[in-house]
Write a protein that holds these residues in place. Sequence first.
Motif, PDB file in Angstrom:
ATOM      1  N   PRO A   3      -2.886   0.099   8.438  1.00 55.17           N
ATOM      2  CA  PRO A   3      -2.747   1.498   8.861  1.00 55.17           C
ATOM      3  C   PRO A   3      -1.314   2.028   8.811  1.00 55.17           C
ATOM      4  CG  PRO A   3      -4.164   0.280  10.355  1.00 55.17           C
ATOM      5  CD  PRO A   3      -3.555  -0.729   9.439  1.00 55.17           C
TER       6      PRO A   3
ATOM      7  N   LYS B 171      -7.413  -0.058   4.149  1.00 51.26           N
ATOM      8  CA  LYS B 171      -7.773   0.125   5.555  1.00 51.26           C
ATOM      9  C   LYS B 171      -7.192  -0.960   6.463  1.00 51.26           C
ATOM     10  CE  LYS B 171     -12.187  -2.355   5.197  1.00 51.26           C
ATOM     11  NZ  LYS B 171     -13.659  -2.248   5.368  1.00 51.26           N
ATOM     12  N   SER B 172      -6.758  -2.076   5.875  1.00 48.22           N
ATOM     13  CA  SER B 172      -6.243  -3.189   6.681  1.00 48.22           C
ATOM     14  C   SER B 172      -4.795  -2.990   7.129  1.00 48.22           C
ATOM     15  CB  SER B 172      -6.344  -4.499   5.878  1.00 48.22           C
ATOM     16  OG  SER B 172      -7.683  -4.792   5.559  1.00 48.22           O
TER      17      SER B 172
ATOM     18  N   GLN C 119      -0.268   3.001   5.259  1.00 48.88           N
ATOM     19  CA  GLN C 119      -1.208   3.798   4.461  1.00 48.88           C
ATOM     20  C   GLN C 119      -0.534   4.937   3.701  1.00 48.88           C
ATOM     21  OE1 GLN C 119      -4.548   4.923   6.927  1.00 48.88           O
ATOM     22  NE2 GLN C 119      -5.494   2.902   6.763  1.00 48.88           N
TER      23      GLN C 119
ATOM     24  N   ASP D 295     -11.519  -9.872   7.382  1.00 44.70           N
ATOM     25  CA  ASP D 295     -11.159  -8.910   8.438  1.00 44.70           C
ATOM     26  C   ASP D 295      -9.753  -9.114   8.978  1.00 44.70           C
ATOM     27  OD1 ASP D 295     -13.638  -7.824   8.173  1.00 44.70           O
ATOM     28  OD2 ASP D 295     -14.519  -8.890   9.884  1.00 44.70           O
TER      29      ASP D 295
ATOM     30  N   LYS E 295     -12.466   5.781   2.673  1.00 50.22           N
ATOM     31  CA  LYS E 295     -13.367   4.958   3.479  1.00 50.22           C
ATOM     32  C   LYS E 295     -12.668   4.457   4.736  1.00 50.22           C
ATOM     33  CE  LYS E 295     -16.135   3.498  -0.483  1.00 50.22           C
ATOM     34  NZ  LYS E 295     -16.547   2.373  -1.358  1.00 50.22           N
ATOM     35  N   ALA E 296     -11.342   4.380   4.673  1.00 51.85           N
ATOM     36  CA  ALA E 296     -10.565   3.960   5.839  1.00 51.85           C
ATOM     37  C   ALA E 296     -10.202   5.138   6.725  1.00 51.85           C
ATOM     38  CB  ALA E 296      -9.289   3.248   5.391  1.00 51.85           C
ATOM     39  N   ASP E 297     -10.091   6.316   6.124  1.00 48.99           N
ATOM     40  CA  ASP E 297      -9.647   7.497   6.884  1.00 48.99           C
ATOM     41  C   ASP E 297     -10.280   8.743   6.290  1.00 48.99           C
ATOM     42  OD1 ASP E 297      -8.380   9.457   8.309  1.00 48.99           O
ATOM     43  OD2 ASP E 297      -6.334   8.831   7.820  1.00 48.99           O
TER      44      ASP E 297
END
Length: 363
Positions: free
Chosen positions: A58, A55-56, A61, A19, A92-94
């Motif tokens: 942003p 996703k880590s 991206q 994470d 999956k992140a956005d």
Amino acid sequence: MEGVEGLYKKFGVLADAKDKAGEYEEEYLSILDTIRNGSDPEKRLCASFIPRFFKSFPKHQEAAFNAQIDLCQESEAVIRREAIKGLPDLCKADNSLVPRLADILAQLLHIEGHLDQTIVKHCLIQLMKQDLEGAVSGIINQIITGKEIIRETCFKFLSDRFNEPERFLPKNDDNVREAILRNLKEVLESVTFDEFRQVIHLVNKLDKERVHVFISDAIDLDVPFDPSNLEVIERVTSCVPLYIKHLPPGTTASAILKYCSSVTSLYSQIISPEHQIMCLEALAECLTIGVSEEDAALCIDGIYSLLVSLLPKGPIPKQEDEISDPPGFSISALECLLYCLHKTAKVVPEFLKKKKVPTATLR
């Protein structure tokens, strides 16, 4: 450039951080930089690493998104396929990326190679399961703006998917269905007639009761029939049979019958004899499923008047060895009008009784 081993080390750092991977910005940016001048094995690794940690980061991206798309266009098949497979993971992140990615994948539907096409379709199905409305809007954008071959493959993909709409449509959620129907409605302004038939096929799968509404909108019944406009004539004569075919059981074609009945008063202004026949055939088509007394009374006078005006004033001269109709006389036009008169006079039989011309003349 640290090569494949260096990339695995950076991957290990990010993976071990879990994470907290976002704290290792330098490692992720290094992976993105590798795409510009990396070897094929390095690019293949990047194609799987970029989505994994998308996703880590942003604020990176957009750069990562563009890098992944660049890899999707690689000539080396293994790199290209790996990159395409990773596209759904970006969403999956956005979730807002679904329409954008569906648009891109729609452009790849005509890609050469069965395996590549299978991968693209599988990715689109993944997007549809994640956000059906967004995925369909992306595909439809290519139907509106894409080249003919892309439009064709997009229609085929949607047709195949919605052959069993219950597999994708959420249960007890009409909002998604309505959103897709709105998207399909936008397509009507930019499609050929063959494509229009495919739109109607899709609408029929989603909501059978809305098909005739779509066709009515395509004809634009609120605008008076223009006998000098070829596009209008071809649209009307093509859409009427579809409208009748998809009309709900037990209903009449009242609205479209009133529209088409105007051809009788505008007959002489229709641009060619061929199109005159086409318009009369459309009118006859409207009467194949029955007619109300009110509608029959409304259009029978125009039908009768035109029929009488087209009847020959005397015996038709024999023309040996000729198949075509004599000048100024059209058997096809009379056949259509006689059929229309027969269908309407059955509903309002008193009309012919009031006419001075004996019905024997019509026989």
